[in-house]
Design a protein around this motif. Structure first.
Motif, PDB file in Angstrom:
ATOM      1  N   PHE A 170      -4.168 -12.169 -17.640  1.00 39.07           N
ATOM      2  CA  PHE A 170      -3.733 -10.775 -17.709  1.00 39.07           C
ATOM      3  C   PHE A 170      -3.844 -10.083 -16.354  1.00 39.07           C
ATOM      4  O   PHE A 170      -4.814 -10.288 -15.613  1.00 39.07           O
ATOM      5  CB  PHE A 170      -4.573  -9.995 -18.726  1.00 39.07           C
ATOM      6  CG  PHE A 170      -4.322 -10.405 -20.152  1.00 39.07           C
ATOM      7  CD1 PHE A 170      -3.095 -10.166 -20.751  1.00 39.07           C
ATOM      8  CD2 PHE A 170      -5.313 -11.027 -20.895  1.00 39.07           C
ATOM      9  CE1 PHE A 170      -2.859 -10.536 -22.067  1.00 39.07           C
ATOM     10  CE2 PHE A 170      -5.091 -11.405 -22.203  1.00 39.07           C
ATOM     11  CZ  PHE A 170      -3.860 -11.155 -22.799  1.00 39.07           C
ATOM     12  N   ASN A 171      -2.850  -9.255 -16.061  1.00 40.00           N
ATOM     13  CA  ASN A 171      -2.960  -8.330 -14.935  1.00 40.00           C
ATOM     14  C   ASN A 171      -3.675  -7.075 -15.407  1.00 40.00           C
ATOM     15  O   ASN A 171      -3.470  -6.618 -16.532  1.00 40.00           O
ATOM     16  CB  ASN A 171      -1.587  -7.957 -14.393  1.00 40.00           C
ATOM     17  CG  ASN A 171      -0.861  -9.136 -13.789  1.00 40.00           C
ATOM     18  OD1 ASN A 171      -1.477 -10.070 -13.286  1.00 40.00           O
ATOM     19  ND2 ASN A 171       0.462  -9.101 -13.840  1.00 40.00           N
ATOM     20  N   TYR A 172      -4.484  -6.487 -14.530  1.00 44.59           N
ATOM     21  CA  TYR A 172      -5.163  -5.248 -14.871  1.00 44.59           C
ATOM     22  C   TYR A 172      -4.284  -4.021 -14.580  1.00 44.59           C
ATOM     23  O   TYR A 172      -4.224  -3.091 -15.366  1.00 44.59           O
ATOM     24  CB  TYR A 172      -6.450  -5.114 -14.070  1.00 44.59           C
ATOM     25  CG  TYR A 172      -7.585  -6.008 -14.499  1.00 44.59           C
ATOM     26  CD1 TYR A 172      -7.468  -6.894 -15.564  1.00 44.59           C
ATOM     27  CD2 TYR A 172      -8.800  -5.960 -13.835  1.00 44.59           C
ATOM     28  CE1 TYR A 172      -8.517  -7.709 -15.944  1.00 44.59           C
ATOM     29  CE2 TYR A 172      -9.868  -6.760 -14.200  1.00 44.59           C
ATOM     30  CZ  TYR A 172      -9.722  -7.642 -15.264  1.00 44.59           C
ATOM     31  OH  TYR A 172     -10.775  -8.447 -15.632  1.00 44.59           O
ATOM     32  N   LEU A 173      -3.630  -4.031 -13.423  1.00 41.92           N
ATOM     33  CA  LEU A 173      -2.952  -2.831 -12.933  1.00 41.92           C
ATOM     34  C   LEU A 173      -1.434  -2.923 -12.965  1.00 41.92           C
ATOM     35  O   LEU A 173      -0.755  -1.920 -12.751  1.00 41.92           O
ATOM     36  CB  LEU A 173      -3.395  -2.526 -11.493  1.00 41.92           C
ATOM     37  CG  LEU A 173      -4.890  -2.297 -11.282  1.00 41.92           C
ATOM     38  CD1 LEU A 173      -5.195  -2.154  -9.805  1.00 41.92           C
ATOM     39  CD2 LEU A 173      -5.354  -1.066 -12.050  1.00 41.92           C
ATOM     40  N   TYR A 174      -0.897  -4.096 -13.228  1.00 42.33           N
ATOM     41  CA  TYR A 174       0.544  -4.306 -13.140  1.00 42.33           C
ATOM     42  C   TYR A 174       1.133  -4.585 -14.515  1.00 42.33           C
ATOM     43  O   TYR A 174       0.541  -5.289 -15.329  1.00 42.33           O
ATOM     44  CB  TYR A 174       0.868  -5.451 -12.176  1.00 42.33           C
ATOM     45  CG  TYR A 174       0.504  -5.111 -10.758  1.00 42.33           C
ATOM     46  CD1 TYR A 174       1.447  -4.569  -9.895  1.00 42.33           C
ATOM     47  CD2 TYR A 174      -0.791  -5.296 -10.292  1.00 42.33           C
ATOM     48  CE1 TYR A 174       1.114  -4.231  -8.600  1.00 42.33           C
ATOM     49  CE2 TYR A 174      -1.132  -4.958  -8.993  1.00 42.33           C
ATOM     50  CZ  TYR A 174      -0.191  -4.429  -8.155  1.00 42.33           C
ATOM     51  OH  TYR A 174      -0.525  -4.078  -6.868  1.00 42.33           O
ATOM     52  N   GLY A 175       2.330  -4.060 -14.738  1.00 44.65           N
ATOM     53  CA  GLY A 175       2.937  -4.127 -16.062  1.00 44.65           C
ATOM     54  C   GLY A 175       3.363  -5.511 -16.499  1.00 44.65           C
ATOM     55  O   GLY A 175       3.318  -5.823 -17.683  1.00 44.65           O
ATOM     56  N   ALA A 176       3.797  -6.360 -15.554  1.00 49.55           N
ATOM     57  CA  ALA A 176       4.217  -7.717 -15.912  1.00 49.55           C
ATOM     58  C   ALA A 176       2.976  -8.529 -16.254  1.00 49.55           C
ATOM     59  O   ALA A 176       2.218  -8.919 -15.388  1.00 49.55           O
ATOM     60  CB  ALA A 176       4.969  -8.355 -14.754  1.00 49.55           C
ATOM     61  N   GLY A 177       2.764  -8.785 -17.538  1.00 50.83           N
ATOM     62  CA  GLY A 177       1.556  -9.481 -17.974  1.00 50.83           C
ATOM     63  C   GLY A 177       0.338  -8.597 -17.947  1.00 50.83           C
ATOM     64  O   GLY A 177      -0.795  -9.088 -17.964  1.00 50.83           O
ATOM     65  N   GLY A 178       0.528  -7.276 -17.917  1.00 47.43           N
ATOM     66  CA  GLY A 178      -0.579  -6.343 -17.750  1.00 47.43           C
ATOM     67  C   GLY A 178      -1.098  -5.768 -19.047  1.00 47.43           C
ATOM     68  O   GLY A 178      -0.571  -6.022 -20.132  1.00 47.43           O
TER      69      GLY A 178
END
Length: 431
Positions: A170-178
């Motif tokens: 998971f990304n914390y700050l980014y929408g792609a996979g966030g």
């Protein structure tokens, strides 16, 4: 992100061309709100007064909330040149997703206000909604707990809050996979009356830009709770934080739309609270720094003060004084800086200054106000036990106003005794 070309046309086009591959592989809303834009916009539009809803009509409002929520996302990377007229501000280089420096932000905000006004005057309502949609999106991205509001990078955040092995993808700050704009949150259906942010375009621009910065700071406070719950909880608390951030953002968007339509039509129904603006309600340019004890880690506090043992106290000059409603407790030497654009909205600064009631016997400080490099006023040395001093200074009229409140330790004073108070620091304007 959108970078507006000035004289570096070739260079900017090259950058856009090289970045288009990256943008093509990501979600078009990869850095901030995804569906949140539509939720915020619908909430805001529903709270506009009836005359504004009638002015625009149902079809235009629907397009503002559906088709025109993310025009700069579609434009990013140069993939949609037909959107150039709405996403490129002539002569200004900035990101239409982020909080930018004061001067380009002010110029661009005023440009959008002018475009909307011209289109509405020409009864080109749909065109006006495109410009308004871009302006709203620009004021919504920093309100999302995401890359646009985080004071730290993705790498730093994952170092401080490492994910479990099964959630490392998971990304914390980014929408792609966030994780920031997911879940089942909704914006609370609470009543709200949009507020007028200025009675003139200059006032509105100044207040919108300052509000955008405050919105960004507030959004950042939700980042860590969302990460903690998504990594180590069930996600329900994260939804509460997303909903809270979206509600704050929706109120701001409602104020922006309402103010733009009031100014565009010349129909002013409220008195904007701009005649007197407390500096303690605005964002300074402070990025961190250290001064002598006791304010060595935090050089100033808003609406409170600390003593030599770092115990907190209300703002006051002596034990019998009424506590000021607003102001700063501050150490020495320090300069608290603000940048205002447009810089000609206010023409006077005033405050009451002195040493806090807990200041030790060796406290001795001068207070100064500096604007655009010129010292406007400097007090005599104020010592512990002295009466506070009322200061007032006329402000220069400029496109950009750089204002500094400075505390200057007198020779022979003791830093731990220099506990200063700025009471009711206020920007004022004449009629």
């Amino acid at each position: 992100m959108t970078f507006v070309n000035g004289n570096r046309v070739f260079r900017c086009h090259l950058i856009l061309l090289l970045s288009s591959c990256l943008w093509g592989s990501l979600s078009t809303e990869a850095f901030a709100w995804g569906r949140g834009h539509r939720l915020i916009r619908l909430w805001a539009v529903a709270r506009l007064p009836q005359w504004q809803r009638d002015l625009l009509g149902a079809q235009a409002l629907d397009r503002l909330c559906k088709d025109y929520t993310s025009l700069q996302d579609k434009h990013a990377g140069g993939n949609a040149p037909e959107l150039d007229p709405y996403c490129i501000v002539p002569g200004v280089r900035l990101s239409l997703h982020d909080v930018n420096p004061a001067e380009p932000s002010a110029r661009a905000t005023r440009w959008y206000l002018d475009q909307i006004t011209e289109r509405l005057s020409a009864e080109q309502v749909d065109e006006a909604m495109k410009y308004l949609g871009v302006l709203c999106h620009w004021n919504e991205d920093p309100g999302c707990p995401s890359a646009h509001s985080s004071p730290v990078s993705e790498v730093q955040l994952k170092l401080l809050l490492p994910p479990p092995a099964d959630k490392a993808r998971f990304n914390y700050l980014y929408g792609a996979g966030g994780i920031m704009d997911t879940g089942e949150y909704q914006i609370a259906n609470v009543p709200y009356q949009p507020q007028l942010l200025g009675q003139t375009p200059a006032e509105a621009v100044l207040r919108i830009c300052q509000r955008q910065r405050l919105l960004q700071r507030q959004a950042a406070t939700h980042i860590i709770p969302i990460v903690q719950d998504m990594m180590h909880g069930d996600g329900s608390k994260a939804d509460e934080h997303r909903a809270a951030a979206a509600l704050t953002n929706a109120r701001h968007t409602a104020d922006v739309i309402y103010t733009v339509l009031c100014l565009s039509t010349g129909r002013i129904e409220q008195v904007a609270q701009v005649d007197g603006q407390l500096l303690s309600e605005w964002m300074p340019e402070f990025k961190g720094g250290m001064i002598p004890h006791p304010y060595y880690v935090t050089p100033f506090l808003v609406n409170q003060a600390m003593d030599a043992r770092r115990q907190l106290h209300p703002l006051r000059f002596d034990d019998g004084d009424q506590v000021p409603a607003s102001g700063f407790g501050m150490g020495t030497p320090f300069s608290l800086n603000y940048v205002l654009a447009p810089g000609n909205v206010f023409n006077e600064f005033e405050a009451t200054v002195g040493l806090h009631s807990t200041a030790g016997p060796k406290g001795a400080v001068s207070f100064a106000v500096v604007a655009n490099g010129e010292e406007l006023v400097r007090t005599a040395v104020v010592r512990s036990g002295d009466d506070p001093i009322r200061i007032r200074a006329g402000l220069p009229q400029a496109d950009v106003l750089r204002l500094s409140l400075r505390t200057i330790a007198a020779e022979g004073s003791t830093a731990g005794h220099n506990l200063t108070v700025w009471s009711e620091p206020t920007l004022r304007r004449s009629e």
